[in-house]
Design a protein around this motif. Sequence first.
Motif, PDB file in Angstrom:
ATOM      1  N   ILE A 132      24.542 103.523 -54.298  1.00  0.00           N
ATOM      2  CA  ILE A 132      24.035 104.502 -53.344  1.00  0.00           C
ATOM      3  C   ILE A 132      22.525 104.356 -53.251  1.00  0.00           C
ATOM      4  O   ILE A 132      21.831 104.328 -54.280  1.00  0.00           O
ATOM      5  N   VAL A 133      22.013 104.268 -52.020  1.00  0.00           N
ATOM      6  CA  VAL A 133      20.570 104.184 -51.809  1.00  0.00           C
ATOM      7  C   VAL A 133      20.162 105.153 -50.706  1.00  0.00           C
ATOM      8  O   VAL A 133      20.968 105.543 -49.864  1.00  0.00           O
ATOM      9  N   ALA A 134      18.879 105.508 -50.718  1.00  0.00           N
ATOM     10  CA  ALA A 134      18.271 106.343 -49.689  1.00  0.00           C
ATOM     11  C   ALA A 134      17.146 105.541 -49.037  1.00  0.00           C
ATOM     12  O   ALA A 134      16.762 104.477 -49.539  1.00  0.00           O
ATOM     13  N   PRO A 135      16.586 106.015 -47.922  1.00  0.00           N
ATOM     14  CA  PRO A 135      15.433 105.311 -47.342  1.00  0.00           C
ATOM     15  C   PRO A 135      14.264 105.275 -48.318  1.00  0.00           C
ATOM     16  O   PRO A 135      14.094 106.171 -49.142  1.00  0.00           O
TER      17      PRO A 135
ATOM     18  N   GLY B 228      17.342  93.856 -39.847  1.00  0.00           N
ATOM     19  CA  GLY B 228      16.281  94.821 -39.650  1.00  0.00           C
ATOM     20  C   GLY B 228      15.906  95.616 -40.889  1.00  0.00           C
ATOM     21  O   GLY B 228      15.340  96.714 -40.764  1.00  0.00           O
ATOM     22  N   TYR B 229      16.188  95.112 -42.048  1.00  0.00           N
ATOM     23  CA  TYR B 229      15.825  95.789 -43.290  1.00  0.00           C
ATOM     24  C   TYR B 229      15.852  94.778 -44.426  1.00  0.00           C
ATOM     25  O   TYR B 229      16.378  93.665 -44.276  1.00  0.00           O
ATOM     26  N   ASP B 230      15.280  95.156 -45.557  1.00  0.00           N
ATOM     27  CA  ASP B 230      15.301  94.318 -46.752  1.00  0.00           C
ATOM     28  C   ASP B 230      15.878  95.146 -47.897  1.00  0.00           C
ATOM     29  O   ASP B 230      15.391  96.250 -48.165  1.00  0.00           O
ATOM     30  N   PRO B 231      16.918  94.648 -48.568  1.00  0.00           N
ATOM     31  CA  PRO B 231      17.565  95.463 -49.603  1.00  0.00           C
ATOM     32  C   PRO B 231      16.655  95.802 -50.776  1.00  0.00           C
ATOM     33  O   PRO B 231      16.892  96.790 -51.479  1.00  0.00           O
ATOM     34  N   GLN B 232      15.613  95.016 -50.999  1.00  0.00           N
ATOM     35  CA  GLN B 232      14.730  95.258 -52.131  1.00  0.00           C
ATOM     36  C   GLN B 232      13.557  96.182 -51.809  1.00  0.00           C
ATOM     37  O   GLN B 232      12.980  96.776 -52.712  1.00  0.00           O
ATOM     38  N   THR B 233      13.189  96.276 -50.527  1.00  0.00           N
ATOM     39  CA  THR B 233      12.000  97.050 -50.173  1.00  0.00           C
ATOM     40  C   THR B 233      12.256  98.205 -49.216  1.00  0.00           C
ATOM     41  O   THR B 233      11.385  99.058 -49.046  1.00  0.00           O
TER      42      THR B 233
ATOM     43  N   ALA C 267      18.083 102.648 -43.468  1.00  0.00           N
ATOM     44  CA  ALA C 267      16.752 102.161 -43.839  1.00  0.00           C
ATOM     45  C   ALA C 267      15.657 102.798 -42.988  1.00  0.00           C
ATOM     46  O   ALA C 267      14.535 103.017 -43.466  1.00  0.00           O
ATOM     47  N   HIS C 268      15.980 103.109 -41.730  1.00  0.00           N
ATOM     48  CA  HIS C 268      14.980 103.676 -40.815  1.00  0.00           C
ATOM     49  C   HIS C 268      15.130 105.180 -40.640  1.00  0.00           C
ATOM     50  O   HIS C 268      14.455 105.768 -39.785  1.00  0.00           O
TER      51      HIS C 268
END
Length: 326
Positions: free
Chosen positions: A256-259, A110-115, A82-83
Motif C-alpha cells: 500500500i502506498v500514498a502520494p 507517468g510516475y516512478d515507483p521509487q519517488t 501518484a498525482h
Amino acid sequence: MNRYFAPLLLAAAAALPAAPTLAAEAFPAERPVTLVVPFPPGGPTDALARRLADKLRQPLKQNVIVENRSGAGGNIGSEYVAHAKPDGYTLLFGTSGPLAINVSLYKKQGYDPQTSFAPIIRIGHLPNILVVNPSVPATNVQELIAYAKKNPDALSYASSGNGASSHLAGILFNRMAGTQIMHIPYKGTGPALNDLLGGQVSMSFTDILTALPYVKAGKLRAIGLASAQRSDALPDLPTLSEQGLKGYDVSVFFGIVAPKNTPAPVVETLNKAFQSALADPEVANTLRSQGIVEAQDKTPQGLSAFITAEVPKWRDVIASAHVSID
C-alpha cells in the motif's frame, strides 16, 4: 487614541497566518478513504483489497471505498494515485507490476515507483511455482536444466503475456540456469494453463493458488517454488533457490502506498490501521486461502527498502532480454 491604533491592530492581525484548526489537523476527517486497485474487479488483488477495506473502517473510524482503475498493467490507476492530493485519502493497492516492474517495461510512464509515492505497508507476497506437464522427464530443477541443455529445442514455457511476471520468471530462469527454453506468450493465465495441461507447452511459472489443484490431481508436476521461502500449501516442495538457483524469487508482492509528501503522522496512522486490519482473523483466512504469505516487516521503511531492491533487479532482467511495451 483607540480610533488611531485600532485599524493598525486589525491590519496586523489580518496579515498573520491563520492558526490551524483541530479539524484540519485530524486524520481522517469526516470523509472516506479511497483505496485504488489498478486492476479489474474480481481478481485476487481486488478481493483482498475489499476485505481489507471492510476491516479498516474500525481503526480509521471512516468508510474505505475500493475503486478499480485498470489498464496498462496497473499503470493507469497507479499514475492517478501518484498525482492525487497527498492527504492520505487516496491510496494505491500496488503489486509487483506497478511498484517494481513496469517502470523498466513500459516506454512511457507517468510516475516512478521509487519517488512518486509514500510507502505505507507491505502486505505480503503470492508465491509462484514452476510446474511442468507430466510428459517432461524431470522431477527437480537440476534434472530440468540438464534435459533443457541436452535438448535445446524440446522445451517451451507459457506465460500470461509479454512482460507478465510469468514471462519475466522464465527470462530469469534461463539466465540463471544457462538454458534457452522458448517463451510462448498467451492472452491470460487461463489459455496458458489450458495448453500446458494439453501438452502444447512444457512448463510455466504461475501462482501457487492456480496450480495447486492440478498438482494434487497429478495433471501437473511441481518442480519447485519460485519464491524465497517454502509455502504452507506445499511444505515439502523446495524452492528453486534451494535447488541451486541461489536467490531466485519471482513472487508477486502486495503493498500500500500514498502520494509522495503525504505527512508522516498520516502515514503512521494508516500503517497502524492496516496492521490492525491484517491482524483480523477473517483477513488472515483470506490471505491463507489465496496462498499469500504475510510480510514480516510491515513498516513503511520496510516497503521502501523492498521496492528499492526490486526495481533494479527487474530492470536488469528486462534489459537483458530487450523486452518493452509501448
